[in-house]
Design an enzyme around this catalytic site. Sequence first.
Site, mmCIF file in Angstrom:
data_model
loop_
_atom_site.group_PDB
_atom_site.id
_atom_site.type_symbol
_atom_site.label_atom_id
_atom_site.label_comp_id
_atom_site.label_asym_id
_atom_site.label_seq_id
_atom_site.Cartn_x
_atom_site.Cartn_y
_atom_site.Cartn_z
ATOM 1 C CG LEU A 30 -1.924 -1.090 1.110
ATOM 2 C CD1 LEU A 30 -3.023 -0.960 2.301
ATOM 3 C CD2 LEU A 30 -2.825 -1.251 -0.078
ATOM 4 C CB THR B 140 8.822 -1.534 -18.791
ATOM 5 O OG1 THR B 140 8.717 -0.151 -19.403
ATOM 6 C CG2 THR B 140 10.240 -1.523 -18.229
ATOM 7 C CG ASN C 280 11.369 -1.092 -3.765
ATOM 8 O OD1 ASN C 280 11.848 -1.513 -2.442
ATOM 9 N ND2 ASN C 280 11.070 0.258 -3.664
ATOM 10 C CE1 TYR D 216 9.647 0.564 -14.347
ATOM 11 C CE2 TYR D 216 9.310 1.622 -16.274
ATOM 12 C CZ TYR D 216 9.079 0.815 -15.563
ATOM 13 O OH TYR D 216 7.850 -0.055 -15.836
ATOM 14 C CB ALA E 167 7.541 -2.660 -9.992
ATOM 15 N N GLY F 93 -0.357 1.897 -3.510
ATOM 16 C CA GLY F 93 -1.522 1.227 -3.925
ATOM 17 C C GLY F 93 -2.447 1.673 -3.059
ATOM 18 C CE1 TYR G 168 7.244 18.181 -17.094
ATOM 19 C CE2 TYR G 168 6.697 15.970 -17.373
ATOM 20 C CZ TYR G 168 6.801 17.185 -16.582
ATOM 21 O OH TYR G 168 6.248 17.509 -15.454
ATOM 22 C CG ASP H 13 10.695 11.155 -20.874
ATOM 23 O OD1 ASP H 13 10.505 10.303 -20.397
ATOM 24 O OD2 ASP H 13 10.201 12.363 -20.771
HETATM 25 N N1 UDP Z 1 4.791 14.208 -20.113
HETATM 26 C C1 UDP Z 1 4.569 15.318 -20.483
HETATM 27 N N2 UDP Z 1 3.881 16.037 -19.261
HETATM 28 C C2 UDP Z 1 3.458 15.557 -18.045
HETATM 29 C C3 UDP Z 1 3.962 13.917 -17.975
HETATM 30 C C4 UDP Z 1 4.423 13.366 -19.091
HETATM 31 O O1 UDP Z 1 5.070 15.988 -21.145
HETATM 32 O O2 UDP Z 1 2.881 15.757 -17.408
HETATM 33 C C5 UDP Z 1 5.398 13.310 -21.505
HETATM 34 C C6 UDP Z 1 6.525 12.473 -20.956
HETATM 35 O O3 UDP Z 1 7.747 13.185 -21.199
HETATM 36 C C7 UDP Z 1 6.591 11.410 -21.959
HETATM 37 C C8 UDP Z 1 5.136 11.128 -22.272
HETATM 38 O O4 UDP Z 1 4.351 12.321 -21.855
HETATM 39 O O5 UDP Z 1 7.231 11.813 -23.285
HETATM 40 C C9 UDP Z 1 4.568 10.009 -21.372
HETATM 41 O O6 UDP Z 1 5.020 10.199 -20.336
HETATM 42 P P1 UDP Z 1 4.435 9.025 -19.129
HETATM 43 O O7 UDP Z 1 4.842 9.797 -17.771
HETATM 44 O O8 UDP Z 1 2.761 9.394 -19.151
HETATM 45 O O9 UDP Z 1 4.850 7.807 -19.362
HETATM 46 P P2 UDP Z 1 6.090 6.940 -19.805
HETATM 47 O O10 UDP Z 1 6.346 7.057 -21.257
HETATM 48 O O11 UDP Z 1 7.268 7.864 -18.953
HETATM 49 O O12 UDP Z 1 6.082 5.763 -19.069
#
Ligand code: UDP
Length: 323
Positions: free
Chosen positions: A33, A117, A92, A141, A75, A36, A206, A279
Amino acid sequence: MKILVTGGAGYIGSICVEEMLNRGHEVAVLDNLTEGHRSAVDPRATFYEADLADRVAVGLAMKEFVPDAVMHFAANALVGESMTNPSKYFRNNVSNGVNLLDAMVENGVKRFVFSSTCATFGVPERMPIDETLPQCPINPYGESKLMFEKILRWYDEIHALRFTALRYFNAAGASEKFGEHHRIETHLIPNVLKVALGQKEAVEIYGTDYETPDGTCIRDYIHILDLADAHIRALERTESGFFNLGTGGGTSVREVIDCCRRVTGRPIQAVEKPRRPGDPPRLVASSEKIRGALGWEPRFQNIEAIVRSAWSWHVKNPSGYGN
Ligand code: UDP
């Protein structure tokens, strides 16, 4: 079947639990938790509040429930956080996961479905990403999940523990009852919908200088119910294997935001920010292998349908699970 689900109080786990129960399986959830929510655990499931770091507690749950298979969702899964706190990810996701495998071996449990992933691939040299591409993660990750994939091969060879590793692309959407609520939300779709709900002033984009048509990152969003369906199909497998799990479609950050504007009918302010470390510019799955081996077919083929289901859950549950 009797399935023990770690992380069954989390976003993906809770919905897989619900779907397995709907299809007549018996389910126990093991969750500490920290990420979760207790109210995300389907009331039809048995619940063990335990941490995977606690080998004794994990062993006791395994002995008491005697599952036919284990699904391992528990995870940490935030790329950004893993770039500042790698220790948390290796501890973890790798070390505590080994406790789970050992408890399975000790109790003769031989089937395992693992949440892996697409982040194990890093920046792939071609698109879509199929299972033959080299895995070179660019964040802790992805590295932690790749390490666990490698550990699985050895438990298969040495202990005949048969596994299916599903490498998710971007899980999104909701079921009628359960949805996405992280205490600290970093994911794109819930963050955009928070703006639509008036809980956040603007969504941050981003990076707008990626080599993609509109300069923002492209991801393959897969509906959570399609993801759950793949897990349930994986339970039937008797051979071990690795599968990429996405729809094969790519949607940019700007396209997601525009889609949320259309679906919610509300203005959503967006502000451009620098890139988020870790990213990759574009991640899109080839789903050929999983379609062939598991007969899996996504029911939600477009981003609109995915966003609609997420929006409908957020409107009904504006504070998520409330804690
Ligand atoms: N992203 C963004 N603004 C946010 C959250 C995510 O621009 O507030 C972008 C992030 O940089 C990535 C995409 O959205 O390119 C998906 O991000 P998310 O964190 O949802 O999943 P990830 O691909 O990291 O597992």
